[in-house]
Design a protein around this motif. Structure first.
Motif, mmCIF file in Angstrom:
data_model
loop_
_atom_site.group_PDB
_atom_site.id
_atom_site.type_symbol
_atom_site.label_atom_id
_atom_site.label_comp_id
_atom_site.label_asym_id
_atom_site.label_seq_id
_atom_site.Cartn_x
_atom_site.Cartn_y
_atom_site.Cartn_z
ATOM 1 N N HIS A 145 32.749 79.443 41.015
ATOM 2 C CA HIS A 145 33.456 78.853 42.161
ATOM 3 C C HIS A 145 32.985 78.801 43.696
ATOM 4 O O HIS A 145 32.337 79.612 44.236
ATOM 5 C CB HIS A 145 34.685 80.184 42.411
ATOM 6 C CG HIS A 145 35.768 80.433 41.227
ATOM 7 N ND1 HIS A 145 36.493 79.410 41.182
ATOM 8 C CD2 HIS A 145 35.652 81.053 40.243
ATOM 9 C CE1 HIS A 145 37.187 79.780 39.884
ATOM 10 N NE2 HIS A 145 36.564 80.790 39.396
ATOM 11 N N HIS A 179 33.259 77.509 46.473
ATOM 12 C CA HIS A 179 33.630 78.177 47.814
ATOM 13 C C HIS A 179 33.178 79.549 48.004
ATOM 14 O O HIS A 179 33.277 79.876 49.297
ATOM 15 C CB HIS A 179 35.118 77.588 48.047
ATOM 16 C CG HIS A 179 36.104 78.694 47.513
ATOM 17 N ND1 HIS A 179 36.277 78.553 45.979
ATOM 18 C CD2 HIS A 179 36.904 79.692 47.911
ATOM 19 C CE1 HIS A 179 37.162 79.341 45.791
ATOM 20 N NE2 HIS A 179 37.672 80.078 46.614
ATOM 21 N N GLU A 187 25.547 77.715 46.544
ATOM 22 C CA GLU A 187 25.272 76.668 45.420
ATOM 23 C C GLU A 187 23.769 76.413 45.658
ATOM 24 O O GLU A 187 23.118 76.110 44.599
ATOM 25 C CB GLU A 187 26.154 75.548 45.374
ATOM 26 C CG GLU A 187 26.019 74.544 46.712
ATOM 27 C CD GLU A 187 26.809 73.294 46.442
ATOM 28 O OE1 GLU A 187 26.319 72.499 45.891
ATOM 29 O OE2 GLU A 187 28.159 73.177 46.862
ATOM 30 N N ASP A 196 32.553 73.957 38.540
ATOM 31 C CA ASP A 196 33.363 74.522 39.435
ATOM 32 C C ASP A 196 35.030 74.615 38.764
ATOM 33 O O ASP A 196 35.392 73.425 38.362
ATOM 34 C CB ASP A 196 33.560 73.985 40.727
ATOM 35 C CG ASP A 196 34.318 74.860 41.814
ATOM 36 O OD1 ASP A 196 35.535 74.713 41.719
ATOM 37 O OD2 ASP A 196 33.659 75.551 42.561
ATOM 38 N N GLY A 234 38.641 75.023 42.734
ATOM 39 C CA GLY A 234 38.217 74.490 44.125
ATOM 40 C C GLY A 234 39.294 73.377 44.596
ATOM 41 O O GLY A 234 40.040 72.809 44.036
ATOM 42 N N ASP A 235 38.863 73.091 46.101
ATOM 43 C CA ASP A 235 39.523 72.095 46.804
ATOM 44 C C ASP A 235 39.077 70.586 46.105
ATOM 45 O O ASP A 235 38.316 70.428 46.446
ATOM 46 C CB ASP A 235 39.166 72.392 48.196
ATOM 47 C CG ASP A 235 39.837 70.976 49.052
ATOM 48 O OD1 ASP A 235 40.619 70.597 48.397
ATOM 49 O OD2 ASP A 235 39.538 71.132 50.414
ATOM 50 N N PHE A 241 35.602 68.486 46.766
ATOM 51 C CA PHE A 241 34.577 67.703 45.861
ATOM 52 C C PHE A 241 34.619 66.400 45.565
ATOM 53 O O PHE A 241 33.454 65.786 45.269
ATOM 54 C CB PHE A 241 34.886 68.464 44.465
ATOM 55 C CG PHE A 241 34.733 70.101 44.207
ATOM 56 C CD1 PHE A 241 33.328 70.319 44.313
ATOM 57 C CD2 PHE A 241 35.717 70.970 44.233
ATOM 58 C CE1 PHE A 241 33.252 71.657 44.051
ATOM 59 C CE2 PHE A 241 35.414 72.457 44.063
ATOM 60 C CZ PHE A 241 34.058 72.603 44.204
ATOM 61 N N HIS A 260 31.765 65.571 47.759
ATOM 62 C CA HIS A 260 30.612 66.151 47.783
ATOM 63 C C HIS A 260 29.532 65.409 47.026
ATOM 64 O O HIS A 260 30.051 64.453 46.143
ATOM 65 C CB HIS A 260 30.793 67.459 46.733
ATOM 66 C CG HIS A 260 29.630 68.523 46.340
ATOM 67 N ND1 HIS A 260 28.692 68.140 45.661
ATOM 68 C CD2 HIS A 260 29.517 69.790 47.013
ATOM 69 C CE1 HIS A 260 27.754 69.180 45.676
ATOM 70 N NE2 HIS A 260 28.490 70.120 46.480
ATOM 71 N N TYR A 268 33.639 69.365 38.171
ATOM 72 C CA TYR A 268 34.629 70.107 38.638
ATOM 73 C C TYR A 268 35.898 69.883 38.060
ATOM 74 O O TYR A 268 36.273 68.756 37.696
ATOM 75 C CB TYR A 268 34.890 70.112 40.421
ATOM 76 C CG TYR A 268 34.791 68.680 40.783
ATOM 77 C CD1 TYR A 268 36.022 68.016 41.195
ATOM 78 C CD2 TYR A 268 33.708 68.064 41.005
ATOM 79 C CE1 TYR A 268 36.242 66.821 41.494
ATOM 80 C CE2 TYR A 268 33.930 66.639 41.541
ATOM 81 C CZ TYR A 268 34.802 66.194 41.715
ATOM 82 O OH TYR A 268 35.066 64.638 42.351
ATOM 83 N N ILE A 315 43.155 75.506 46.850
ATOM 84 C CA ILE A 315 42.524 75.035 45.384
ATOM 85 C C ILE A 315 43.630 75.437 44.294
ATOM 86 O O ILE A 315 43.234 75.791 43.285
ATOM 87 C CB ILE A 315 41.532 76.376 45.296
ATOM 88 C CG1 ILE A 315 41.860 77.993 45.371
ATOM 89 C CG2 ILE A 315 40.616 76.373 46.661
ATOM 90 C CD1 ILE A 315 40.925 78.833 44.702
#
Length: 323
Positions: free
Chosen positions: A41, A43, A47, A60, A63-64, A68, A71, A81, A103
């Motif tokens: 995770h 957040h 990382e 992941d 997460g949001d 991502f 990202h 993710y 999330i």
């Protein structure tokens, strides 16, 4: 023919293992295919510390999705993710302090109509359109309500319709069976809240279901280790994953997780395979390798501790004999 020492190394660690030295530092050691932590995770963790401690890629699992989608796609660690947890009203993890609203998404109907508010297809489409590689479902009857089978099946069908596998957090009586009944592809944790009988183990193996280990997060991992022992003995496939962000642990390869897998019978080349499996990507990370300096261990019992010295390095930096 390979050098006898090279043959022994691959017998111990699998076919990706090779002796080499780092061109930049001169360190002699062992190179392996890039390692992946299949349950993190981001957040909740750093990382950027992971490559210095052996981890080249992460998955992941909650997460949001907007974060991502923005990202960087070419960094190390490489990030795949799920986007947000899909859950039901009042379901896990909607009440957890570590789980901000962005999330998770609340599924309120099994609707397959595109754009239907709260519909299974709508929320799966949101994750897919944000670039998700897998869809994450929460099935935690131990602390709250869970999906009925019709809505769960609608989510699974919508994900498969977008060519995405489905992974579930299963916790509480009957949750592994529910996941199998719905055709869920992976479990985010090796089942830890109930011992599984031979019939369920056989069903999971026969369905090709994969389990992400996360054994070391439990105060008492006995049930999870017993289930993994039976699952792998029957031919089941386990992926290394730590649930990094759950508890106060450093952003690194988790030696305790490796020891727990060894205890469960996942040893030698099989242990390395849990780390080097590129899922959900079809091929391993290119351009980098996981490097462990110093001599390799003398046998499987020493592998977990030895891997604690791993670091991610550019593949071009590693030199084998004769190069």
């Amino acid at each position: 023919m390979s050098h006898p020492d090279a043959e022994a190394l691959q017998a111990l660690l699998g076919r990706t293992a090779r002796f080499c030295r780092r061109g930049q530092t001169g360190d002699v050691g062992t190179a392996l295919a890039a390692f992946t932590d299949h349950h993190v995770h981001l957040h909740l963790v750093d990382e950027h510390a992971l490559p210095a401690h052996g981890v080249a890629a992460v998955v992941d699992l909650g997460g949001d999705p907007a974060f991502f989608a923005r990202h960087p796609k070419d960094g190390i660690p490489h990030v795949a993710y799920a986007g947000a947890f899909l859950t039901v009203p009042g379901g896990y993890p909607s009440f957890e302090s570590w789980a901000p609203p962005q999330i998770m998404r609340i599924v309120t109907s099994p609707s397959n109509a595109p754009g239907a508010s709260g519909g299974a297809r709508t929320l799966v489409d949101e994750m897919a359109d944000a670039g998700a590689s897998v869809v994450k479902i929460a099935l935690n009857r131990a602390v709250g309500p869970v999906f009925d089978i019709a809505t769960l099946q609608a989510v699974v069908d919508a994900a498969h319709g977008r060519s995405l596998p489905v992974i579930a957090h299963v916790e509480g009586d009957g949750m592994t069976r529910l996941a199998l009944d719905a055709g869920i592809d992976l479990l985010a944790h090796a089942p830890f809240s109930e011992p599984l009988d031979e019939e369920l183990i056989a069903r999971a193996v026969g369905a090709g279901q994969r389990w992400i280990s996360t054994l070391a997060i439990h105060a008492d991992p006995a049930i999870a280790i017993s289930n993994v022992t039976a699952f792998t003995a029957a031919g089941g496939r386990v992926l290394y994953g730590t649930d990094l962000g759950n508890g106060n642990r450093p952003s690194a390869l988790d030696v305790a997780e490796l020891h727990a897998l060894h205890t469960a019978g996942v040893r030698g080349p099989a242990l390395i395979a849990t780390l080097t499996d590129p899922w959900p990507r079809p091929e391993p990370e290119t351009g980098v390798a996981t490097f462990v300096p110093g001599p390799p261990p003398k046998g499987p019992d020493g592998i977990a501790a030895w891997l604690g010295g791993a670091v991610v390095v550019p593949a071009e930096e590693l030199i084998t004999d004769g190069e």
